[in-house]
Enzyme design. Structure first.
Site, short mmCIF file in Angstrom:
data_model
loop_
_atom_site.label_atom_id
_atom_site.label_comp_id
_atom_site.label_asym_id
_atom_site.label_seq_id
_atom_site.Cartn_x
_atom_site.Cartn_y
_atom_site.Cartn_z
N GLY A 174 0.82 -1.21 0.00
CA GLY A 174 0.00 0.00 0.00
C GLY A 174 0.85 1.25 0.00
O GLY A 174 2.05 1.23 -0.22
N GLY A 176 1.95 4.52 2.28
CA GLY A 176 2.04 5.08 3.62
C GLY A 176 2.08 6.58 3.58
O GLY A 176 1.95 7.21 2.52
N ALA A 177 2.26 7.22 4.75
CA ALA A 177 2.30 8.67 4.84
C ALA A 177 3.50 9.25 4.11
O ALA A 177 3.45 10.35 3.59
CB ALA A 177 2.33 9.09 6.31
N GLY A 179 5.44 7.39 1.68
CA GLY A 179 5.78 6.71 0.44
C GLY A 179 5.18 5.32 0.36
O GLY A 179 4.27 4.98 1.11
N VAL A 181 4.87 1.17 0.54
CA VAL A 181 5.24 0.12 1.48
C VAL A 181 5.16 -1.21 0.73
O VAL A 181 4.14 -1.52 0.12
CB VAL A 181 4.32 0.08 2.71
CG1 VAL A 181 4.79 -0.99 3.70
CG2 VAL A 181 4.29 1.44 3.40
N LYS A 195 9.43 0.33 3.90
CA LYS A 195 8.85 1.63 3.59
C LYS A 195 9.85 2.39 2.72
O LYS A 195 11.01 2.57 3.08
CB LYS A 195 8.58 2.40 4.89
CG LYS A 195 7.82 3.70 4.69
CD LYS A 195 7.62 4.43 6.02
CE LYS A 195 6.66 3.72 6.92
NZ LYS A 195 6.33 4.53 8.13
N ASP A 315 -1.08 10.48 17.11
CA ASP A 315 -1.94 10.07 15.99
C ASP A 315 -2.44 8.64 16.18
O ASP A 315 -2.36 7.81 15.28
CB ASP A 315 -1.17 10.20 14.67
CG ASP A 315 -2.10 10.25 13.46
OD1 ASP A 315 -3.30 10.54 13.64
OD2 ASP A 315 -1.62 10.01 12.33
#
Length: 510
Positions: A174, A176-177, A179, A181, A195, A315
């Site tokens: 998927g 990620g925040a 870049g 993964v 990542k 978060d």
């Protein structure tokens, strides 16, 4: 696989960073070598072997520094070169940083050695913090050392699959925040999540008041120091200064984030416990026993972060709570985390995080404590686990903010749960942070412990401090490489400017 730097260079870099942070102290303290050595004995900045060498480097650097320094690179380089034993990469890095230091301060006389005073202050602050709140009893274990690799080799293997050093990329997991993964495995067949981030793009991407690269540095610094069974583990950082891409090799969490469609799908394939859930609404909620199990894992991880690492996550939400194949939940993503210096909380004022999980005090524009904010976000997450929906469901930003500040969420008795779950939810979603449940209360809660039948037994690892220096040196090799590029660029621009001036003078003569 090495970091590309010797221990001497890394420690010299750390010593300079510490000097720069504290060199603007108003009080002047004369360096006393014997006393300085005693203070240095209490720190962990340098090894015993090189301690005297680094001490001499730092003292000589300051003693040989003139009161007035020209801001040209050549003059600054001359000052640094008087310090014996400092390697060339470190000199270049120091040159760049001292140029910035001179331009910003314009008062070099304030840069007298103040290490002794600084260490005295830090020591007193630490002792004061310990007196205010005693540390928990810790079971000391060896923390896993994160490998720092400065060499990157990418290729395609005989099976046509992408190869990153010793890791074979299997599939995409998927986005990620920071870049992409990807799932990968090494030659032993061990699986990892890698990542992948583009350093140049992250520096251009603004998130809150920082760029995304700075936030990634913070995440790496934190993950390098932490080690707990309920926190996702970082194993290796692959950071080749010649490449734009940065690779973080992390623990692979096979079931993904809790409450996601993929999580429920994989859970159903390995267990019949969710057969009662309608396939059309497969990601609605968990059973009571599952809720208790996963939330216990979360609380143990959060307790470790707050009490042993002095980190506020900022978060907490289902997307950042990952579950592995062994059905163990772990906390992930520390990009926006807050570090409590000397254990002190209560200096946070920004609205970092996901709005649906923010506590009421975050919206009031005042400083607030960080721990209650994580507790609130944990309460919102537990509410989702129990009811399958958010306690404050508005999709409009202003309306959602108003709901969080003023409304009380509904607390119907959830099917299949003991009524004591409501007391825990209400305690964690208390709008007044001073009355909100503390983590010690949650650990002893009747519902969470099943009235004492399943007590939470947290495994603490050795107490660690994550500092701003750790963040600055999280990607040391990259920082020095960038510093070298900046110095070269400054010298190039200086030569270019001189040529222009010379050309103008010739034109005037003509």
């Amino acid at each position: 696989m090495g970091s590309g730097l010797s221990n001497n260079q890394v420690n010299n870099f750390r010593m300079l960073s510490l000097f720069q942070e504290k060199s603007l102290e108003n009080d002047k303290v004369k360096a006393d070598q014997s006393e300085f050595n005693n203070r240095l004995e209490d720190t962990t900045m340098v090894s015993q072997k090189n301690k005297l060498k680094f001490q001499t480097n730092l003292i000589e650097m300051i003693r040989n520094k003139p009161k007035k320094v020209n801001t040209t690179p050549m003059r600054v380089s001359g000052v640094i070169s008087k310090s014996p034993g400092i390697k060339k990469p470190f000199i270049e890095y120091a040159q760049t940083n001292l140029i910035h230091f001179v331009r910003s301060s314009q008062k070099m006389e304030k840069a007298e050695l103040s290490m002794e005073k600084y260490l005295n202050i830090k020591e007193s602050q630490m002792l004061s913090s310990q007196r205010l709140k005693p540390r928990k009893s810790l079971a000391v274990q060896n923390t896993l050392e994160v490998v720092q690799t400065s060499r990157l080799e990418k290729s395609i293997n005989v099976e046509g699959m992408a190869q990153i050093n010793q890791y074979t990329v299997i599939e995409n997991l998927g986005q990620g925040a920071f870049g992409k993964v990807k799932k990968a495995q090494n030659f032993k067949g061990e699986q990892f999540a890698i990542k992948i981030a583009n350093k140049k793009k992250l520096k251009k991407k603004l998130l809150s008041k920082s760029n995304a690269y700075t936030m990634l540095e913070r995440e790496i610094a934190i993950m390098k120091k932490i080690s707990h069974t309920n926190v996702v583990q970082l194993y290796e950082v692959i950071d080749d200064p010649k490449q734009d891409k940065l690779y973080l090799v992390m623990e692979f969490m096979g079931k993904g984030s809790i409450l996601s469609k993929g999580f429920f799908k994989k859970n159903k394939q390995t267990s019949n416990i969710l057969d009662e859930i309608d396939d059309k609404n497969i990601n609605s909620r968990l059973t009571e026993e599952q809720c208790r199990h996963y939330f216990s894992d979360f609380i143990k991880g959060l307790d470790y972060l707050h009490e042993c690492v002095n980190v506020i996550h900022r978060d907490i939400k289902p997307e950042n709570l990952l579950v592995n194949i062994q059905d163990q939940l772990k906390i992930a993503d520390f990009g926006v985390s807050h570090i409590m210096e000397d254990g002190q909380d209560g200096r946070i004022s920004n609205q970092t995080g996901t709005q649906a999980y923010l506590a009421p005090e975050v919206f009031k524009g005042q400083n607030f404590d960080g721990k209650p904010v994580d507790i609130w976000a944990g309460g919102v997450t537990l509410y989702q686990m129990v009811y399958g929906k958010l306690p404050f469901p508005s999709q409009k930003s202003m309306e959602l903010r108003q709901q969080i500040l003023e409304d009380s969420p509904p607390y119907p008795q959830p099917t299949g749960f003991h009524p004591s779950i409501l007391k825990l939810l209400q305690g964690m979603l208390e709008k007044n942070p001073e009355k909100r449940y503390k983590i010690d209360q949650i650990i002893l809660d009747d519902w969470l412990t099943d009235f004492g039948k399943q007590p939470l037994q947290n495994e603490y690892i050795q107490y660690v401090d994550v500092t701003e220096m750790d963040i600055k040196s999280a990607l040391t090799s990259l920082n020095i490489q960038m510093a070298l590029k900046i110095v070269v660029k400054l010298l190039y621009l200086s030569k270019k400017a001189k040529k222009k001036i010379a050309l103008k003078k010739q034109q005037k003569k003509i």
